[in-house]
Design a protein around this motif. Structure first.
Motif, PDB file in Angstrom:
ATOM      1  N   TYR A 137       0.858  -1.219  -0.082  1.00 20.91           N
ATOM      2  CA  TYR A 137       0.050  -0.083  -0.095  1.00 20.91           C
ATOM      3  C   TYR A 137       0.744   1.070  -0.076  1.00 20.91           C
ATOM      4  CZ  TYR A 137      -3.741   3.359   1.090  1.00 20.91           C
ATOM      5  OH  TYR A 137      -4.550   4.254   0.724  1.00 20.91           O
ATOM      6  N   VAL A 138       1.962   1.217   0.800  1.00 17.39           N
ATOM      7  CA  VAL A 138       2.889   2.327   0.892  1.00 17.39           C
ATOM      8  C   VAL A 138       3.364   2.749  -0.291  1.00 17.39           C
ATOM      9  CG1 VAL A 138       5.064   3.253   1.812  1.00 17.39           C
ATOM     10  CG2 VAL A 138       3.372   1.981   3.328  1.00 17.39           C
ATOM     11  N   LYS A 139       4.040   1.878  -1.227  1.00 17.41           N
ATOM     12  CA  LYS A 139       4.268   2.041  -2.611  1.00 17.41           C
ATOM     13  C   LYS A 139       3.325   2.485  -3.629  1.00 17.41           C
ATOM     14  CE  LYS A 139       7.770   1.996  -5.610  1.00 17.41           C
ATOM     15  NZ  LYS A 139       8.776   2.732  -5.378  1.00 17.41           N
ATOM     16  N   TRP A 140       2.094   1.888  -3.305  1.00 18.65           N
ATOM     17  CA  TRP A 140       0.909   2.267  -4.179  1.00 18.65           C
ATOM     18  C   TRP A 140       0.777   3.985  -3.941  1.00 18.65           C
ATOM     19  CZ3 TRP A 140      -4.800   0.690  -3.365  1.00 18.65           C
ATOM     20  CH2 TRP A 140      -5.543   1.250  -4.318  1.00 18.65           C
ATOM     21  N   ALA A 141       0.625   4.282  -2.851  1.00 18.60           N
ATOM     22  CA  ALA A 141       0.504   5.660  -2.320  1.00 18.60           C
ATOM     23  C   ALA A 141       1.671   6.564  -2.953  1.00 18.60           C
ATOM     24  CB  ALA A 141       0.468   6.179  -0.903  1.00 18.60           C
ATOM     25  N   GLU A 142       2.911   6.162  -2.934  1.00 17.43           N
ATOM     26  CA  GLU A 142       3.722   6.911  -3.377  1.00 17.43           C
ATOM     27  C   GLU A 142       4.056   6.977  -4.683  1.00 17.43           C
ATOM     28  OE1 GLU A 142       7.198   4.768  -1.646  1.00 17.43           O
ATOM     29  OE2 GLU A 142       7.014   5.879   0.357  1.00 17.43           O
ATOM     30  N   LEU A 143       3.504   6.013  -5.485  1.00 21.89           N
ATOM     31  CA  LEU A 143       3.530   6.064  -6.869  1.00 21.89           C
ATOM     32  C   LEU A 143       2.296   7.133  -7.396  1.00 21.89           C
ATOM     33  CD1 LEU A 143       4.164   2.297  -7.730  1.00 21.89           C
ATOM     34  CD2 LEU A 143       5.750   4.261  -8.449  1.00 21.89           C
ATOM     35  N   ASP A 144       1.272   6.928  -6.860  1.00 21.45           N
ATOM     36  CA  ASP A 144       0.191   7.796  -7.039  1.00 21.45           C
ATOM     37  C   ASP A 144       0.561   9.394  -7.049  1.00 21.45           C
ATOM     38  OD1 ASP A 144      -1.790   5.922  -8.050  1.00 21.45           O
ATOM     39  OD2 ASP A 144      -2.947   6.050  -6.361  1.00 21.45           O
ATOM     40  N   ALA A 145       1.045   9.692  -5.715  1.00 20.00           N
ATOM     41  CA  ALA A 145       1.620  10.902  -5.473  1.00 20.00           C
ATOM     42  C   ALA A 145       2.596  11.348  -6.179  1.00 20.00           C
ATOM     43  CB  ALA A 145       1.877  11.010  -3.870  1.00 20.00           C
ATOM     44  N   SER A 146       3.383  10.758  -6.682  1.00 19.84           N
ATOM     45  CA  SER A 146       4.584  11.114  -7.595  1.00 19.84           C
ATOM     46  C   SER A 146       3.906  11.497  -8.909  1.00 19.84           C
ATOM     47  CB  SER A 146       5.485   9.938  -7.897  1.00 19.84           C
ATOM     48  OG  SER A 146       4.831   9.134  -8.757  1.00 19.84           O
ATOM     49  N   LEU A 147       2.860  11.318  -9.405  1.00 17.78           N
ATOM     50  CA  LEU A 147       2.352  11.778 -10.682  1.00 17.78           C
ATOM     51  C   LEU A 147       1.652  13.061 -10.336  1.00 17.78           C
ATOM     52  CD1 LEU A 147       0.241   8.736 -11.558  1.00 17.78           C
ATOM     53  CD2 LEU A 147       2.254   9.136 -12.587  1.00 17.78           C
ATOM     54  N   TRP A 148       1.498  13.429  -9.231  1.00 18.41           N
ATOM     55  CA  TRP A 148       0.769  14.802  -8.934  1.00 18.41           C
ATOM     56  C   TRP A 148       1.801  15.993  -8.878  1.00 18.41           C
ATOM     57  CZ3 TRP A 148      -3.002  12.200  -5.270  1.00 18.41           C
ATOM     58  CH2 TRP A 148      -3.819  11.463  -6.272  1.00 18.41           C
ATOM     59  N   LYS A 149       3.312  15.634  -8.665  1.00 18.17           N
ATOM     60  CA  LYS A 149       4.210  16.549  -8.336  1.00 18.17           C
ATOM     61  C   LYS A 149       3.926  17.798  -9.228  1.00 18.17           C
ATOM     62  CE  LYS A 149       9.368  16.634  -7.524  1.00 18.17           C
ATOM     63  NZ  LYS A 149      10.499  15.921  -7.793  1.00 18.17           N
TER      64      LYS A 149
END
Length: 207
Positions: A47-59
């Motif tokens: 889950y942590v990796k999933w959240a990080e990947l998602d957030a990285s798209l909105w930088k």
């Protein structure tokens, strides 16, 4: 005596289905977001990796853009009335959301909720998304959070209200679980279609 009730947020108290999905759609990143969701649900990432990947798209996007979406989300019918009723009947109220804090904090503040737990996007000093996230509520941790609140408050009654798979862990910790318009395969002690029905069930518990 204190009582405790924990609510899921999206699909339960408000009409948004998922802050993650809605922001993907707002920012035009849903194709990638869908890929990441599939990786998580097939067990290839946690889950942590999933959240990080998602957030990285909105930088590079701004807090203002995020709040424009968060402020547009509407309440489910009867939400305000239910929360007032709970306060009058000595309930401590918690929101446990695996969505985003930008929405959860707004709702908690407007409704006067006692506790709010959600995942938090990180912004820099100029209010720009850094691409990082604090994943405080992972897919399974609602149960742990509710357990901790029970330990702290020692309530005579604990109720959990939600609609999805990630609510099952808090359902198992509550004395009474209420599934509202539940996703397929999700069941509580009571299954209902509206917050008005939730209020009737709680009135019955108090009688």
């Amino acid at each position: 005596m204190v009582r405790l009730i924990a609510f899921d947020l999206e699909g339960t108290l408000v009409k948004s289905v998922s802050s993650w999905v809605e922001l993907h759609k707002k920012f035009g990143t849903w194709d990638k977001g869908k890929e990441y969701a599939e990786l998580f649900f097939s067990g290839k990432i946690d889950y942590v990796k999933w959240a990080e990947l998602d957030a990285s798209l909105w930088k590079g996007h701004t807090k203002e853009e995020v709040m424009e979406w968060a402020n547009s989300v509407e309440y489910m019918d009867g939400a305000g009335e239910l929360i007032e009723f709970l306060k009058e009947n000595d309930f401590k109220i918690a929101i446990l959301s695996s969505g985003l804090m930008c929405l959860a904090r707004r709702i908690a503040s407007e409704l006067g909720v006692d506790y709010v737990f959600a995942n938090e996007l990180i912004f820099d000093e100029n209010g720009v998304i850094t691409g990082e996230v604090n994943p405080a509520v992972d897919f399974q941790s609602k149960g742990k959070i509710l357990e901790n609140l029970k330990r702290e408050l020692n309530p005579e009654l604990t109720v959990a209200v939600g609609d999805g798979y990630n609510d099952l862990s808090m359902f198992s910790v509550a004395d009474v679980s209420i599934a509202i318009n539940p996703h397929e395969g999700v069941e509580g002690d009571h299954n209902v279609e509206s917050l008005h029905e939730v209020m009737e069930i709680i009135k019955g518990l108090l009688d």
